[in-house]
Design a protein around this motif. Structure first.
Motif, mmCIF file in Angstrom:
data_model
loop_
_atom_site.group_PDB
_atom_site.id
_atom_site.type_symbol
_atom_site.label_atom_id
_atom_site.label_comp_id
_atom_site.label_asym_id
_atom_site.label_seq_id
_atom_site.Cartn_x
_atom_site.Cartn_y
_atom_site.Cartn_z
ATOM 1 N N ASN A 41 0.749 -1.125 0.074
ATOM 2 C CA ASN A 41 -0.048 -0.064 0.132
ATOM 3 C C ASN A 41 0.953 1.145 -0.037
ATOM 4 O OD1 ASN A 41 -2.619 -1.033 0.013
ATOM 5 N ND2 ASN A 41 -2.558 -1.542 2.231
ATOM 6 N N THR A 74 -8.006 3.879 9.010
ATOM 7 C CA THR A 74 -7.451 2.916 7.887
ATOM 8 C C THR A 74 -7.938 2.053 7.074
ATOM 9 O OG1 THR A 74 -5.316 3.214 9.683
ATOM 10 C CG2 THR A 74 -5.182 1.374 7.958
ATOM 11 N N THR A 88 -8.083 1.985 3.129
ATOM 12 C CA THR A 88 -7.652 0.816 2.481
ATOM 13 C C THR A 88 -8.702 0.273 1.571
ATOM 14 O OG1 THR A 88 -6.070 0.327 4.251
ATOM 15 C CG2 THR A 88 -6.729 -1.411 2.596
ATOM 16 N N ALA A 146 -2.100 2.963 4.216
ATOM 17 C CA ALA A 146 -3.542 2.756 3.484
ATOM 18 C C ALA A 146 -3.441 3.103 2.351
ATOM 19 C CB ALA A 146 -4.444 3.262 4.448
#
Length: 427
Positions: free
Chosen positions: A17, A239, A243, A272
């Protein structure tokens, strides 16, 4: 609509990420600028960094090439700008910078309850200004930014917001985006400007994903992630939502997170998949009479690294407020700053941060800044803003270096102190 010039070129993706890259082709006329990511924008009020003149600002090195201006500050001056005709950049005497135009000031509280199906409201010094899509696009023609966020209903960040209200927010925001895109496509004055779609959805995962999927279908250059600001929700939930949203967004388009600036939260949000942040945090710290004082210096020497961590522990102890601190400041301060208004600094003749190369740390001591603050001298804000801006930009530079050189675990330890990597996923 004219072909997009702005594109995010990723050079590395860490742990799936973390995205290291360069935003290229930035600029509505020549596309000559580039912005390293992860990075932050330069926060301004009416085009001016608070406390700093343009000449003072340009003595600072490695500033981002993009300045953020807000319609909440500009809207009440539209008539003056219309008469000027050459755009806000020339009106404000800005140089060597591009303009990103957002709806609201991330450092100011925006009252809720004034959004309708046809309008959003912004708040200037004279009060509320209601904007339809027509008025919104007319303002953008006057301001002439390089890129801007679409109109959005962002009043669903409170955890008490109902699912029905969150769904309405997503629907309204998509409708606003479609109307803005149509106006953009039919307005020669907006040719070359870039539009960012806004992802809403409150704290409801399904609505966040729906908003992301639908926004990604539109011909936008990038994405603003709204309603996730500090204080709106737990970092773990934030988060998770970011994500999930970023899985639905194209990899080659930047993601700008609104309302988050604290270093530990920045780390978690970069993990994220966030690329850009608003740069308001140094201003907030300065307004508290505080100085950023956290360690981000990544050193390959393990012994030196241990010494740096000991310094972080010392700073954490220093940051504990005493009985002389205003209660309001105690609630606002973070663990990344020291309050120079405290009496213990009146005889401290060291720099704000040992080894900092900014003008303030090279030329003045903590005791002097304390004196300026307690006597209400305007120079206090100038010196603190210089230091806080330099320190914050240095943090983002260290973050990019850590991503490039496999030192992310070191940076996490430095930023999070003894908490290790608890606030972000462990490597």
């Amino acid at each position: 609509m004219a072909a997009k010039k702005m594109q995010l070129k990723l050079s590395r993706v860490v742990q799936g990420n973390f995205r290291l890259g360069v935003l290229r082709g930035v600029g509505s006329t020549t596309g000559q600028y580039s912005l390293d990511t992860p990075g932050c924008l330069l926060y301004t009020h009416l085009g001016t960094v608070p406390h700093l003149t343009q000449d003072t600002l340009h003595t600072l090195k490695h500033l981002p090439c993009v300045s953020q201006v807000t319609l909440s500050a500009i809207a009440e001056h539209q008539e003056v700008l219309d008469d000027f005709k050459d755009g806000f950049r020339d009106f404000a005497g800005l140089r060597d910078t591009l303009l990103y135009c957002s709806l609201h000031d991330p450092a100011a509280t925006c009252p809720s309850g004034y959004t309708t199906n046809k309008t959003v409201s912004v708040w200037g010094s004279g009060g509320r200004i209601e904007l339809t899509v027509t008025k919104f696009m007319a303002l953008l023609k006057t301001v002439q930014p390089d890129w801007y966020q679409s109109m959005a209903d962002g009043e669903t960040w409170q955890s008490s917001t109902s699912r029905k209200r969150v769904r309405k927010s997503v629907d309204r925001t998509l409708t606003h985006l479609d109307e803005c895109l149509l106006a953009h496509q039919t307005s020669p004055e907006l040719e070359g400007m870039e539009i960012f779609g806004v992802v809403e959805g409150g704290d409801i995962l399904e609505e966040r994903v729906r908003s992301a999927k639908e926004t990604a279908k539109r011909p936008v250059t990038g994405f603003c992630l709204d309603g996730l600001q500090t204080g709106s929700m737990d970092q773990v939930l934030r988060t998770e939502l970011i994500t999930a949203v970023n899985r639905e967004l194209p990899e080659d388009k930047p993601r700008l997170l609104q309302g988050v600036g604290r270093p530990d939260e920045v780390l978690a949000c970069v993990e994220a998949g966030v690329d850009l942040f608003e740069g308001f945090f140094p201003f907030q710290v300065t307004e508290r009479g505080c100085a950023l004082c956290f360690n981000y210096n990544i050193c390959p020497d393990p012994e030196h690294t241990v010494l740096e961590q000991d310094e972080v522990k010392k700073q954490v102890v220093e940051m504990q407020p005493n009985a002389d601190v205003n209660p309001e400041d105690q609630t606002q301060m973070t663990a990344f700053e020291i309050n120079l208004k405290e009496k213990r600094f009146q005889d401290d003749f060291g720099p704000l941060v040992e080894g900092c190369g900014c003008y303030c740390c090279k030329n003045h001591q903590r005791a002097y800044i304390h004196h300026l603050l307690v006597t209400n001298e305007l120079l206090a804000g100038v010196l603190l803003m210089i230091h806080n801006t330099v320190h914050y930009q240095g943090f983002f530079s260290a973050l990019r270096d850590a991503l490039a050189n496999d030192k992310l675990h070191v940076l996490k330890r430095l930023i999070l102190g003894e908490r290790g990597a608890q606030s972000v996923t462990k490597e």
